[in-house]
Design an enzyme around this catalytic site. Structure first.
Site, PDB file in Angstrom:
ATOM      1  CE  LYS A 134       5.583   8.939  -0.171  1.00 57.04           C
ATOM      2  NZ  LYS A 134       5.306   8.300  -1.292  1.00 57.04           N
TER       3      LYS A 134
HETATM    4  P1  NAD Z   1       4.159   0.277   6.064  1.00 56.65           P
HETATM    5  O1  NAD Z   1       4.011   1.254   6.969  1.00 56.65           O
HETATM    6  O2  NAD Z   1       3.453  -0.706   5.281  1.00 56.65           O
HETATM    7  O3  NAD Z   1       5.548  -0.649   6.425  1.00 56.65           O
HETATM    8  C1  NAD Z   1       6.772  -0.397   6.790  1.00 56.65           C
HETATM    9  C2  NAD Z   1       7.754  -1.324   7.290  1.00 56.65           C
HETATM   10  O4  NAD Z   1       8.609  -0.578   7.366  1.00 56.65           O
HETATM   11  C3  NAD Z   1       7.640  -2.015   8.765  1.00 56.65           C
HETATM   12  O5  NAD Z   1       7.618  -3.518   8.744  1.00 56.65           O
HETATM   13  C4  NAD Z   1       8.543  -1.067   9.730  1.00 56.65           C
HETATM   14  O6  NAD Z   1       7.838  -1.902  11.041  1.00 56.65           O
HETATM   15  C5  NAD Z   1       9.157  -1.068   9.005  1.00 56.65           C
HETATM   16  N1  NAD Z   1      10.353   0.206   9.424  1.00 56.65           N
HETATM   17  C6  NAD Z   1      10.007   1.040   9.938  1.00 56.65           C
HETATM   18  N2  NAD Z   1      10.967   1.909  10.481  1.00 56.65           N
HETATM   19  C7  NAD Z   1      11.886   0.806   9.970  1.00 56.65           C
HETATM   20  C8  NAD Z   1      12.964   0.787  10.602  1.00 56.65           C
HETATM   21  N3  NAD Z   1      13.727   2.177  10.551  1.00 56.65           N
HETATM   22  N4  NAD Z   1      13.962  -0.232  10.558  1.00 56.65           N
HETATM   23  C9  NAD Z   1      13.534  -0.501   9.885  1.00 56.65           C
HETATM   24  N5  NAD Z   1      12.174  -1.263   9.378  1.00 56.65           N
HETATM   25  C10 NAD Z   1      11.216  -0.331  10.287  1.00 56.65           C
HETATM   26  O7  NAD Z   1       5.209   1.442   4.634  1.00 56.65           O
HETATM   27  P2  NAD Z   1       4.832   0.345   2.927  1.00 56.65           P
HETATM   28  O8  NAD Z   1       3.752   0.497   2.638  1.00 56.65           O
HETATM   29  O9  NAD Z   1       5.246  -0.891   3.082  1.00 56.65           O
HETATM   30  O10 NAD Z   1       6.106   1.650   2.239  1.00 56.65           O
HETATM   31  C11 NAD Z   1       7.440   0.978   3.002  1.00 56.65           C
HETATM   32  C12 NAD Z   1       8.199   1.504   1.508  1.00 56.65           C
HETATM   33  O11 NAD Z   1       7.975   1.269   0.316  1.00 56.65           O
HETATM   34  C13 NAD Z   1       8.186   3.121   2.449  1.00 56.65           C
HETATM   35  O12 NAD Z   1       9.232   4.201   1.383  1.00 56.65           O
HETATM   36  C14 NAD Z   1       6.787   3.615   0.725  1.00 56.65           C
HETATM   37  O13 NAD Z   1       7.827   5.007   0.375  1.00 56.65           O
HETATM   38  C15 NAD Z   1       7.596   2.616  -0.394  1.00 56.65           C
HETATM   39  N6  NAD Z   1       6.438   2.147  -1.270  1.00 56.65           N
HETATM   40  C16 NAD Z   1       5.707   1.548  -0.569  1.00 56.65           C
HETATM   41  C17 NAD Z   1       4.366   1.563  -2.503  1.00 56.65           C
HETATM   42  C18 NAD Z   1       2.995   1.361  -1.015  1.00 56.65           C
HETATM   43  O14 NAD Z   1       1.517   1.122  -1.672  1.00 56.65           O
HETATM   44  N7  NAD Z   1       2.562   1.254   0.060  1.00 56.65           N
HETATM   45  C19 NAD Z   1       4.686   1.699  -2.971  1.00 56.65           C
HETATM   46  C20 NAD Z   1       5.388   2.062  -3.336  1.00 56.65           C
HETATM   47  C21 NAD Z   1       6.145   2.067  -2.719  1.00 56.65           C
END
Ligand code: NAD
Length: 412
Positions: free
Chosen positions: A105
């Site tokens: 990571k």
């Molecule tokens: P992203 O940046 O695309 O979206 C994050 C979302 O969370 C946005 O809508 C943002 O406004 C919101 N957010 C941020 N801070 C916040 C808060 N304090 N309260 C409420 N909402 C808040 O990120 P993502 O890629 O969608 O990732 C989201 C989660 O999923 C993370 O934990 C990431 O590690 C996990 N994840 C992502 C992937 C991937 O393929 N992108 C895969 C596995 C896990």
């Protein structure tokens, strides 16, 4: 086992798995520790002429099952402790879905929303300039995470390729035009849908019409909402960093998506009432899906959760204390390493296509993703039924055993 080894949520879950598997303390310590931790300082000249130095981290947890693999996060709260925990989580995730990759990571402690496109590009290229010797197709393969996207991956690929020649397999989650895969953008959300469908099938539950609350409307949250909506589920609340919206009769997702595209937030969408992010987590619903940041359900609010089932689409959204409280309240938790594994599975498919210099159709990707996740859910559910344990315990035990076997087979 000494509690001083426990630095974050995953350590505690892994310790529990090791204890249940009868492993010695030294084995737990071995599995927990990362092979390498990299800390970089990245100076950036901002558009206004000022200079800011950002901290960047890459933690490479283990590569006994394949090259290090994991996301790169841009967020002001990124710390080495978080990155360390998330790197270990990636090792468990790739082991659980049984793909030949390890775990890593990375993160930069910047606020991407306050940086211009030029600043983001410069910062990303500077990161590659400093870390290129430690990443690569057979070494460590970054992917998008919170605050990063396909564009950031394209910049990494380009900067890396300037040094080593055209190397699309150095990152996954890149644009299709630079070697990305069909289906990668939506893969994590689609995976949440597949895992839920398979879980429901095993338990004889109907999903049609069931109410869903989703925190986060980024890559994972928005695709999860769309796919669960297509499966007939009723999305009653969604949120982003600016707040949430709620309609118990069900949100019109086309309106929410259109509003989000136009204004960059779900807040203000017609036909829904506003709700703040902490109240949103406590709404009564069948399925609560945290899909934003980690540790949003902890010892302080877990007792107020009124969902039947919590599905961890985000990484590590429920702390160890929160998990115990939910368990005591009879609330099932589908753990992150299973629920959001669709993303890394399609990343693996992308990497394979890049190495083969051949691309697969969306239909092939979706069929293979379905199969991978069906097998993983089946293995977890079979252990849950046999041992009467939680889904988290079952998933961690399967993954931890695979990790340990690879470590010991590789030798020291
Ligand atoms: P992203 O940046 O695309 O979206 C994050 C979302 O969370 C946005 O809508 C943002 O406004 C919101 N957010 C941020 N801070 C916040 C808060 N304090 N309260 C409420 N909402 C808040 O990120 P993502 O890629 O969608 O990732 C989201 C989660 O999923 C993370 O934990 C990431 O590690 C996990 N994840 C992502 C992937 C991937 O393929 N992108 C895969 C596995 C896990």
């Amino acid at each position: 086992m000494p509690s001083c080894s426990i630095k974050n949520t995953h350590d505690a879950f892994m310790l529990r798995a090791c204890t249940q598997l009868g492993y010695e303390q030294s084995t737990f310590e071995l599995l927990l520790r990362a092979s390498r931790e990299i800390h970089l300082e990245l100076p950036l000249r901002r558009d206004d002429g000022s200079i800011v130095v950002y901290n960047a981290y890459r933690v490479q947890h283990h590569n006994a099952r394949g090259p290090y693999k994991g996301g790169l996060r841009y967020h002001p709260d990124v710390t080495i402790e978080d990155v360390r925990g998330l790197a270990c989580l990636m090792s468990l995730k790739t082991a659980l879905v049984d793909i030949p990759l390890g775990g890593a990571k990375g993160g930069i402690d910047c606020d991407p929303s306050s940086l211009s496109e030029r600043e983001l590009e410069m910062l990303t290229r500077k990161f590659v300039d400093k870390i290129h010797r430690n990443i690569g197709s057979n070494l460590d393969i970054p992917a998008p995470d919170v605050g990063t996207n396909a564009q950031v991956m394209a910049w990494i690929q380009d900067e890396y390729s300037k040094i080593y020649g055209y190397t699309p397999s150095v990152v996954t989650g890149k644009p299709i035009v630079t070697g990305g895969s069909q289906g990668r953008e939506e893969a994590t959300g689609r995976g949440v849908g597949i895992v839920l469908r398979e879980y429901a099938r095993r338990c004889g539950k109907l999903l049609d019409g069931k109410s869903v609350v989703i925190q986060g409307f980024g890559n994972v949250g928005s695709h999860t909402a769309r796919i669960l909506g297509q499966m007939g589920m009723r999305i009653v609340a969604v949120s982003d960093i600016r707040g949430g919206i709620y309609n118990p009769a069900g949100l019109d997702l086309r309106d929410v998506e259109a509003h989000h595209r136009k204004y960059g937030t779900v807040v203000g969408t017609d036909g829904a009432e506003p709700v703040d992010n902490s109240t949103l987590l406590e709404l009564e619903c069948d399925y609560l899906i945290p899909a934003a940041l980690g540790s949003v359900i902890d010892g302080t609010n877990a007792g107020r959760i009124r969902a039947g089932i919590v599905v961890e689409a985000a990484n590590s959204p429920v702390t160890y204390d929160g998990s115990r409280i939910l368990e005591e309240a009879g609330i099932t938790v589908i753990p992150d390493i299973l629920a959001n594994a669709g993303g890394v599975v399609v990343s693996y498919f992308e990497w394979v296509q890049n190495i083969q210099q051949f691309s697969w159709s969306l239909e092939v990707i979706q069929r293979r993703l379905n199969r991978k996740l069906q097998v993983a859910v089946d293995e977890v559910c079979t252990l849950v039924d046999a041992e009467r344990c939680s889904y988290r315990d079952a998933a961690y035990r399967i993954a931890t055993r695979r990790l340990k076997e690879a470590f010991f087979a590789a030798g020291f």
